[in-house]
Design an enzyme around this catalytic site. Structure first.
Site, PDB file in Angstrom:
ATOM      1  N   GLU A 170     -29.830  42.081 -50.049  1.00  0.00           N
ATOM      2  CA  GLU A 170     -30.313  41.324 -51.209  1.00  0.00           C
ATOM      3  C   GLU A 170     -30.767  39.911 -50.872  1.00  0.00           C
ATOM      4  O   GLU A 170     -31.755  39.409 -51.429  1.00  0.00           O
ATOM      5  CB  GLU A 170     -29.225  41.283 -52.303  1.00  0.00           C
ATOM      6  CG  GLU A 170     -29.155  42.517 -53.179  1.00  0.00           C
ATOM      7  CD  GLU A 170     -28.372  43.644 -52.549  1.00  0.00           C
ATOM      8  OE1 GLU A 170     -28.131  44.654 -53.228  1.00  0.00           O
ATOM      9  OE2 GLU A 170     -27.990  43.544 -51.368  1.00  0.00           O
TER      10      GLU A 170
ATOM     11  N   GLU B  39     -23.733  49.582 -52.759  1.00  0.00           N
ATOM     12  CA  GLU B  39     -22.757  49.153 -53.769  1.00  0.00           C
ATOM     13  C   GLU B  39     -22.210  50.341 -54.543  1.00  0.00           C
ATOM     14  O   GLU B  39     -21.016  50.371 -54.896  1.00  0.00           O
ATOM     15  CB  GLU B  39     -23.397  48.145 -54.710  1.00  0.00           C
ATOM     16  CG  GLU B  39     -23.678  46.810 -54.046  1.00  0.00           C
ATOM     17  CD  GLU B  39     -24.328  45.819 -54.973  1.00  0.00           C
ATOM     18  OE1 GLU B  39     -23.765  44.722 -55.171  1.00  0.00           O
ATOM     19  OE2 GLU B  39     -25.411  46.127 -55.500  1.00  0.00           O
TER      20      GLU B  39
END
Length: 273
Positions: free
Chosen positions: A148, A128
């Site tokens: 995730e 990210e």
């Protein structure tokens, strides 16, 4: 944080999680937790944000390169050991401001052009960080992705936003819902990287891009960056909704179980709550 001047190699005490180095108009920020594969903590995020505030306020800094120490990984995301402990530390005013700036970074709102230089694997929050940069240089043999969901979490650092706005829906959902990784070549083919080179060439390639940008008019660069990001559809409303989802998901039993199972090296036992 430790700062090195132009032409010098950054030096740091063991507790310095972020190294700063100036090379003319370019600031190099180096994540420095190699023993933890540069996993993110609240302190490191706030230090990174504070450094970006300083860069925005320094007219002599025309571009920032974000890289990391070591040859194992650029960043493996959130430090799950810290997350699972539940310990929260009181922050200074500068650290609080740094966290706000870090959040602006993941939204693509930092004024100075930011170039990600991944010397190795970048997953979860590490990926990210790269996706939030304006330009990205990847190591060819690194692994990249958002795992995730495998931990009962959501990629709340903007990853799902950037996949959703930059990739066809089927591809975005495949990467986000499986949590599987791609290598540098595949990431570039998907349009998620500007350059893919051997790991030892990543920083030089990023500095070459930064030098090209730094030679241009700074006000024009800032305005152009903002306009292009607006055109790409990465709007405040999307990130605001992601923040709402983060609060819900991270507070669940499944989120805690995902972190614990990873640390304990076992399969998670999901409860759906």
């Amino acid at each position: 944080m430790t700062t090195a001047t132009t032409g010098a190699s950054p030096e740091a005490a063991p507790e310095d999680d972020l190294l700063l180095e100036r090379r003319g108009p370019i600031l190099i920020l180096r994540l420095n937790r190699p023993e933890s594969r540069n996993a993110l903590t609240g302190e490191l995020a706030s230090d990174l944000g504070a450094a970006l505030i300083d860069a925005e306020n320094d007219p002599d800094i025309r571009a920032v390169v974000l890289t990391a120490t070591g040859d194992r990984a650029f960043c493996v995301g959130m430090d799950l050991k810290v997350f699972s402990s539940g310990v929260k530390r009181e922050r200074t005013d500068r650290q609080k401001a740094g966290i706000v700036a870090f959040r602006r970074m993941i939204r693509g709102e930092i004024k100075v052009p930011l170039i990600g230089a991944a010397n190795g694997t970048a997953v979860g929050g590490g990926f990210e960080l790269l996706l939030s940069c304006d330009l990205v240089v990847l190591a060819a043999k690194g692994k990249y992705g958002l795992p995730e969901v495998k931990r009962g979490l959501i990629a709340s650092g903007g990853g799902v936003v950037y996949l959703g706005t930059r990739l066809p829906l089927a591809l975005a959902l495949e990467l986000a819902l499986t949590g599987d990784y791609v290598d540098g070549t595949r990431a570039q083919a998907l349009g998620l990287a500007n350059r893919v080179v051997p790991a030892e060439q990543v920083l030089d390639e990023a500095l070459a891009l930064a030098t090209s940008i730094a030679a241009n008019g700074p006000l024009a660069v800032e305005a152009t960056k903002q306009a292009v990001r607006l055109a790409a559809g990465e709007t405040t409303a999307i990130f605001d909704r992601l923040s709402e989802l983060e609060k819900v998901v991270f507070a669940t039993d499944d989120a805690k179980e995902g972190a614990r199972s990873f640390i304990e090296k076992r399969a998670p036992q999901w409860k759906g709550r």
